[in-house]
Enzyme design. Structure first.
Site: not given
Ligand SMILES: CNc1ncnc2c1ncn2[C@@H]1O[C@H](COP(=O)(O)O)[C@@H](O)[C@H]1O
Ligand SMILES: [Zn+2]
Length: 348
Positions: A100-103, A22, A287-288, A68, A205
């Site tokens: 990914s975190t299952p929701r 996400n 990461d994202d 989300h 982190e």
């Molecule tokens: C920036 N640094 C970070 N540190 C820790 N956790 C992170 C993150 N970036 C993302 N997430 C984790 O990934 C989730 C979103 O993707 P999904 O819903 O799981 O696919 C976030 O809600 C968090 O739990």
């Molecule tokens: Zn991460």
């Protein structure tokens, strides 16, 4: 814009090992989601952190909450996962471990099991459509949800490990590092390890996680996410560094994420340098990519220009990532072969 250099980073075959589903949603997909849910009244400026902008880490977690809301049904997850996979492939990523975190979403009738099945369906569809990328999945535990949910998630991951044809390979521990303590999650993580799931854990982190990192390292994890504050120069310790080095645990390093999330003050101060100089296995990751507006080519470009890496060094970095993956040996060998074939076409 140095377009020739850009082309080089795009052309090198790459391995992405740290990508939250996400957090990886592109602008284009986000616009589609926003259009699907006009009643939420969400502006696209709230779902990404643009160039030059910075947010505290806790503000980044607010961004995930907004995303989300936009991704809350099977249909959304399928679209998001397929687009993310296609985008990584278009960026030259040949092997991807998505997490990914299952929701559970009562509003749309989504269950955690269906959540995972839908991501796996997206991976399957991309394979059927011959998208040139091998995708594996790590089930994520959000530390904020505590030990019971962690255990429940591990059990789900276990089920899928045996039924997903090798697609589910491991477990991620992530979520807001200021919430909860890793010691409460040790039984769940231990169970995951014992049943053969690989562990990719976010560690150190933020600065206050020294004691937690000591505990987590005793599991030990198979890879470490970030590890920003492990080394003494950042307030960590020699004992932490020694453990990581002795066990040769690869680090997943995400330059843009750390600078935009303000846990690292600037690119040249990134701990990539520390670990790279120790010749410790380091894997560049996004990461994202959606939230932090980047892609893996850009991360390689940034590392190279910040730390003065030659093209050969950049190539080795991407190749070494193969051995840090959770892929079976036969897949690693195929990837090595692919890298060898592509090398003369990319390096001049
Ligand atoms: C920036 N640094 C970070 N540190 C820790 N956790 C992170 C993150 N970036 C993302 N997430 C984790 O990934 C989730 C979103 O993707 P999904 O819903 O799981 O696919 C976030 O809600 C968090 O739990
Ligand atoms: Zn991460």
């Amino acid at each position: 814009m140095d377009t020739e250099a850009d082309l080089f980073y795009r052309q090198i075959p790459k391995v992405e090992l740290h990508a939250h589903l996400n957090g990886s949603v592109s602008f284009a997909t986000m616009d589609k989601l926003i259009a699907r849910k006009p009643q939420l009244n969400i502006e696209s400026s709230r779902t990404a952190i643009h160039s030059g902008q910075h947010r505290t880490l806790s503000e980044c977690f607010q961004v995930f909450k907004v995303i989300h809301q936009l991704v809350d049904s099977e249909e959304d997850i399928l679209m998001v996962a397929k687009s993310v996979i296609e985008e990584f492939a278009a960026d030259g990523v040949k092997y991807l471990e998505l997490r990914s975190t299952p929701r559970e979403e009562t509003k749309t009738g989504l269950s955690k099991r269906r959540y995972i099945e839908t991501v796996l369906e997206a991976i399957h569809q991309c394979k059927q459509e011959d998208v040139d990328i091998d995708v594996r999945f790590l089930v994520a535990v959000d530390r904020r949800n505590g030990p019971e949910v962690a255990m429940e998630t591990v059990k789900l991951a276990e089920d899928f490990m045996s039924s997903s044809d090798g697609v589910v390979v491991g477990l991620d521990l992530s979520g807001d590092p200021t919430v909860g303590h890793g010691k409460d999650l040790l039984p769940a993580l231990q169970r995951a390890r014992n049943c053969g799931l690989k562990l990719a854990l976010h560690m150190s982190e933020i600065p206050s996680q020294k004691e937690e990192s000591e505990l987590l390292l005793d599991l030990p994890p198979d890879r470490i996410g970030h590890g920003t504050f492990l080394h003494p120069g950042a307030g960590g310790s020699d004992s932490l560094v020694d453990k990581v080095c002795k066990l040769n645990i690869p680090l997943e390093l995400c330059l843009t994420s750390n600078v935009k999330g303000q846990t690292v003050p600037s690119y040249d101060k990134h701990h990539f340098q520390y670990w790279y100089e120790l010749q410790h296995p380091c894997v560049l990751c996004t990461d994202d990519k959606g939230v932090f507006c980047t892609d893996l080519s850009q991360e390689y470009h940034l590392a190279a220009s910040t730390f003065g890496l030659t093209q050969d060094a950049v190539w080795s970095l991407s190749q070494q990532a193969i051995q840090c993956s959770f892929a079976p040996e036969a897949v690693k060998q195929k990837l090595e072969q692919r890298w060898a074939e592509l090398r003369p076409h990319v390096l001049h």
